[in-house]
Design a protein around this motif. Structure first.
Motif, PDB file in Angstrom:
ATOM      1  N   UNK A   1     -30.046  36.018 -14.500  1.00 53.15           N
ATOM      2  CA  UNK A   1     -31.512  36.738 -14.388  1.00 53.15           C
ATOM      3  C   UNK A   1     -31.849  37.492 -15.657  1.00 53.15           C
ATOM      4  N   UNK A   2     -32.565  37.492 -16.216  1.00 55.32           N
ATOM      5  CA  UNK A   2     -33.162  38.156 -17.250  1.00 55.32           C
ATOM      6  C   UNK A   2     -33.685  39.736 -16.710  1.00 55.32           C
TER       7      UNK A   2
ATOM      8  N   UNK B   1     -32.480  38.343 -42.543  1.00 52.08           N
ATOM      9  CA  UNK B   1     -32.201  38.952 -41.270  1.00 52.08           C
ATOM     10  C   UNK B   1     -33.670  38.969 -40.714  1.00 52.08           C
ATOM     11  N   UNK B   2     -33.434  39.051 -39.111  1.00 51.82           N
ATOM     12  CA  UNK B   2     -34.620  39.208 -38.248  1.00 51.82           C
ATOM     13  C   UNK B   2     -35.222  40.502 -38.497  1.00 51.82           C
ATOM     14  N   UNK B   3     -36.513  40.463 -38.655  1.00 52.12           N
ATOM     15  CA  UNK B   3     -37.589  41.604 -39.124  1.00 52.12           C
ATOM     16  C   UNK B   3     -37.561  42.693 -37.873  1.00 52.12           C
ATOM     17  N   UNK B   4     -37.469  42.135 -36.505  1.00 49.97           N
ATOM     18  CA  UNK B   4     -37.618  42.916 -35.409  1.00 49.97           C
ATOM     19  C   UNK B   4     -36.373  42.715 -34.413  1.00 49.97           C
ATOM     20  N   UNK B   5     -35.258  42.978 -34.925  1.00 52.38           N
ATOM     21  CA  UNK B   5     -34.146  42.853 -33.764  1.00 52.38           C
ATOM     22  C   UNK B   5     -34.302  43.106 -32.398  1.00 52.38           C
ATOM     23  N   UNK B   6     -33.646  42.743 -31.636  1.00 52.08           N
ATOM     24  CA  UNK B   6     -33.864  42.948 -29.823  1.00 52.08           C
ATOM     25  C   UNK B   6     -32.473  42.585 -29.133  1.00 52.08           C
ATOM     26  N   UNK B   7     -32.440  43.196 -28.004  1.00 52.55           N
ATOM     27  CA  UNK B   7     -31.423  42.913 -27.066  1.00 52.55           C
ATOM     28  C   UNK B   7     -31.878  42.522 -25.765  1.00 52.55           C
ATOM     29  N   UNK B   8     -31.229  41.701 -25.206  1.00 57.10           N
ATOM     30  CA  UNK B   8     -31.561  40.954 -23.997  1.00 57.10           C
ATOM     31  C   UNK B   8     -30.326  41.338 -23.020  1.00 57.10           C
ATOM     32  N   UNK B   9     -30.695  42.182 -21.799  1.00 51.70           N
ATOM     33  CA  UNK B   9     -29.705  42.247 -20.823  1.00 51.70           C
ATOM     34  C   UNK B   9     -29.795  41.305 -19.696  1.00 51.70           C
ATOM     35  N   UNK B  10     -28.825  40.548 -19.139  1.00 51.79           N
ATOM     36  CA  UNK B  10     -28.811  39.586 -18.167  1.00 51.79           C
ATOM     37  C   UNK B  10     -28.112  40.143 -17.256  1.00 51.79           C
ATOM     38  N   UNK B  11     -28.301  39.804 -15.909  1.00 54.69           N
ATOM     39  CA  UNK B  11     -27.361  39.934 -14.878  1.00 54.69           C
ATOM     40  C   UNK B  11     -26.985  38.572 -14.181  1.00 54.69           C
TER      41      UNK B  11
END
Length: 148
Positions: free
Chosen positions: A31-32, A50-60
């Motif tokens: 699940x996101x 490189x990605x201009x706007x890096x991000x992190x996704x947390x999943x369960x």
């Protein structure tokens, strides 16, 4: 394909399921839970490509069947299959415990809300639905994917 994925792709599906492909076992539905954009200072130079706007996704996902840290394919509705993502299983990474604790609480609360109501029988054989949620939600484990 990975260079076209943005944080918005994941923000639009928070609470939805994605599928982690396991080569030597059954796939895992995750699940996101959260999406965090990384703040970049104006004077920080990023290498070309490189990605201009890096991000992190947390999943369960379920604690009963976990994927170890490694590279996997992730099937995401409306995006497609993202190949070769490094997925970090946070169950074996206590260094970010504060963040994990907060995200874990949110994931557990969401799982608790989704728990089905239980049917109870009264003495006169009338079945009623108990809307009280279980006090123990299913244990979850968190995964983190960095798009940097």
């Amino acid at each position: 394909m990975l260079d076209k994925v943005t944080s918005k792709n994941f923000k639009d599906i928070i609470g939805s399921k994605v599928t982690l492909t396991i080569m030597d076992g059954p796939d895992i539905d995750l699940t996101v839970e959260e999406v965090h954009e990384v703040k970049i200072k104006k004077d920080d130079e990023r290498p070309a490509g490189c990605r201009k706007k890096p991000f992190t996704v947390i999943l369960s996902g379920p604690e009963s069947y976990q994927a170890p840290d490694g590279c996997y394919n992730l099937a995401v509705d409306k995006v497609g299959v993202l190949e070769g993502l490094y997925v970090d299983n946070k169950a074996d990474n206590p260094e970010s415990e504060d963040f994990n604790t907060e995200a874990m609480k949110k994931a557990a609360a969401a799982a608790k809300k989704k728990a089905p109501a239980k049917a109870k029988k009264k003495a006169d054989d009338v079945t009623v639905v108990d809307n009280e949620q279980e006090t123990q939600p299913s244990p979850v484990v968190l995964y983190e994917i960095n798009f940097g």
